[in-house]
Design an enzyme around this catalytic site. Structure first.
Site, short mmCIF file in Angstrom:
data_model
loop_
_atom_site.label_atom_id
_atom_site.label_comp_id
_atom_site.label_asym_id
_atom_site.label_seq_id
_atom_site.Cartn_x
_atom_site.Cartn_y
_atom_site.Cartn_z
N ASP A 41 -15.54 2.35 2.97
CA ASP A 41 -15.28 0.92 3.24
C ASP A 41 -16.49 0.04 2.90
O ASP A 41 -16.42 -1.18 3.04
CB ASP A 41 -14.91 0.73 4.72
CG ASP A 41 -13.54 1.33 5.02
OD1 ASP A 41 -12.72 1.45 4.09
OD2 ASP A 41 -13.30 1.71 6.19
N ARG B 156 0.82 -1.23 0.00
CA ARG B 156 0.00 0.00 0.00
C ARG B 156 0.85 1.27 0.00
O ARG B 156 1.95 1.30 0.56
CB ARG B 156 -0.96 -0.04 1.20
CG ARG B 156 -1.87 -1.27 1.11
CD ARG B 156 -2.85 -1.33 2.24
NE ARG B 156 -3.82 -0.24 2.15
CZ ARG B 156 -4.73 0.00 3.08
NH1 ARG B 156 -4.78 -0.75 4.16
NH2 ARG B 156 -5.56 1.00 2.94
C1 S3P Z 1 -9.82 5.07 8.13
C2 S3P Z 1 -9.83 5.79 6.97
C3 S3P Z 1 -10.14 5.23 5.65
C4 S3P Z 1 -10.77 3.85 5.77
C5 S3P Z 1 -10.09 2.99 6.78
C6 S3P Z 1 -10.15 3.64 8.15
C7 S3P Z 1 -9.48 5.74 9.39
O1 S3P Z 1 -8.95 5.13 4.90
O2 S3P Z 1 -10.76 3.20 4.53
O3 S3P Z 1 -10.70 1.72 6.87
O4 S3P Z 1 -9.71 5.18 10.49
O5 S3P Z 1 -8.98 6.88 9.34
P1 S3P Z 1 -8.37 6.38 4.02
O6 S3P Z 1 -7.97 7.44 4.97
O7 S3P Z 1 -7.20 5.79 3.29
O8 S3P Z 1 -9.50 6.75 3.11
#
Ligand code: S3P
Length: 445
Positions: free
Chosen positions: A328, A129
């Site tokens: 998500d 990632r």
């Molecule tokens: C999250 C942010 C999201 C989400 C992840 C949890 C968080 O990711 O997909 O499951 O707790 O800040 P991104 O910030 O990459 O969109």
């Protein structure tokens, strides 16, 4: 915790109506932040309702490796004695985050403001990632990336700033993890650190920083944007945290109940933070029966008991602006769309490509392998719902908990059932998923 052990295949068979009441585990985003801010505060933070999933457990171990005292005092009850802003100790070994982008990225921010060097690592999924999006602003604050794998990937060695600088940063992608990393680094900088987001993302970090005594100002820009300013070098003080039930986990039994004829279930205490409820808005547009009962406030968040009844769904157009509030939930929404009548177009899903798997491709493959008509057009996912799903496929989960759970929900309403190659990663976010679903009537074996 790793998944070096054998894969755990699981099959969901067409099931009778789902019935009963259940409470899904605590919110993952809030659980992660409670441990991190608890470790950065002075005094004892007591958390109740903490998600005891692998992602969060890995973060708890990282907090200990950085000098905080972490203790489990009961089911979901945890106590943390923090080290204060800027007080992390240099860890003896690499910090291991398993499958968790949130744990890793937020902690990169927290470490970036401390005069220590730490190695960040994770499992094979997390190692694919992108981390550059986080490292770029942290380098502006004064941290240095001394080692990284190709393309700014893990393992990464980060040298925190001795004298962190406050910055103003416009996020190039809508990401709560990126916003949070910059704000957590800004805690140690003198003066104001500002993050500008053109599309608002989940605001748990801002809310929790205030809860722990920091000064955070939020102003709205345009229709969807926000400007968040944190005053640096606050005395963070330990504070009690009550973790509500995770709406992203609730989505799985919820959609199970919508697609299995005759179902009626109640999901207790689900968080309704408006930056997390895009799925509920979309499902209501599709004609779903979801009632919000006993609306109340728990730990600073609105929550409700959700009563869900099965019924016919219709295809809808999901606008790109809604994506941050349901980022998500697309794999499980795609399952609902497959059981709906008509076309569902989900727009603007570029960020799905960099989740625990390439979720855009994984979702399309999950549906296609079970007889559903689906296309990817640019960043859009298009599902042609026929009101029924044949099933019969074995879904490749690609170390992605949400693909595994989505497939196992789809199987319950399908004609021939659906199998997954590996259900083990479900434990990262939703320990007890299969048992909770079985308690409602799901046939899993
Ligand atoms: C999250 C942010 C999201 C989400 C992840 C949890 C968080 O990711 O997909 O499951 O707790 O800040 P991104 O910030 O990459 O969109």
């Amino acid at each position: 915790m790793s998944h070096a052990s054998e894969p755990q295949p699981l099959t969901a068979r067409r099931s009778g109506p789902l019935t009963g009441r259940a409470r899904v585990p605590g919110d993952k985003s809030i659980s992660q932040r409670a441990l991190i801010l608890g470790a950065m505060a002075v005094g004892e933070t007591r958390i109740t309702g903490l998600l005891e999933g692998e992602d969060v457990i890995n973060t708890s171990r990282v907090m200990q490796a950085l000098g905080a005292t972490v203790e489990r005092t009961g089911e979901g009850a945890w106590s943390i004695r923090g080290v204060g802003v800027g007080g992390f100790a240099e860890p003896a070994g690499a910090l291991y985050f398993g499958n968790s982008g949130t744990g890793c990225r937020l902690m990169m921010g927290a470490v970036a403001g401390c005069p220590i060097t730490a190695v960040f690592d994770g499992d094979a999924s997390l190692r694919t990632r992108p981390m550059r999006r986080i490292l770029d602003p942290l380098e502006k604050i004064g941290a240095r990336t001394t080692e990284q794998a190709e393309g700014g990937r893990l393992p990464v060695t980060l040298q925190g700033a001795r004298d962190p600088l406050p910055i103003e940063y416009e996020a190039p992608v809508p990401s709560a993890q990126l916003k949070s990393a910059v704000l957590l680094a800004g805690l140690a900088a003198p003066g104001a650190t500002t993050v500008i987001e053109n599309e608002a993302t989940r605001d748990h970090t801002e809310k929790m920083l205030k809860h722990f005594g920091a000064s955070v100002r939020v102003t709205h820009i345009g229709e969807h944007g926000r400007r968040i300013t944190l005053e640096g070098q606050p005395e963070l003080e330990a504070a009690a945290v009550v973790v509500p039930a995770d709406p992203s986990s609730a989505a799985f039994p919820l959609i199970g109940a919508l697609i299995v004829p005759g179902s009626e279930i109640v999901l207790e205490g689900v968080m309704l933070n408006p930056l997390r409820t895009g799925l509920f808005t979309t499902l209501k547009e599709m004609g779903a029966s979801i009632e919000m009962l006993e609306q109340r406030n728990e730990g600073g968040e609105d929550v409700a008991d959700l009563r869900i009844r099965a019924g016919a769904l219709k295809g809808v157009d999901v606008p790109a602006e809604r994506a941050p509030t349901m980022i998500d939930e697309y794999p499980i929404l795609a399952v609902a769309a497959a059981f709906a009548e008509g076309v569902t177009r989900m727009r603007g899903l570029k960020e799905l490509r960099v989740k625990e798997s390439d979720r855009l491709e994984a979702t399309a493959a999950m549906l296609r392998g079970n007889g559903v008509e689906v296309e990817i057009e640019g960043d859009d996912l298009i599902v042609r719902g026929k009101g029924a799903v044949a099933g019969g496929g074995v879904v490749a989960t690609h170390m992605d908990h949400r693909i595994a759970m989505s497939a196992l929900v789809m199987g319950l309403g399908s004609e021939q059932g659906v199998s997954v190659d590996d259900a083990a990663f479900i434990a990262t976010s939703f320990p007890g998923f299969a048992d909770l679903m079985r308690s409602l009537g799901a046939d899993y074996s």
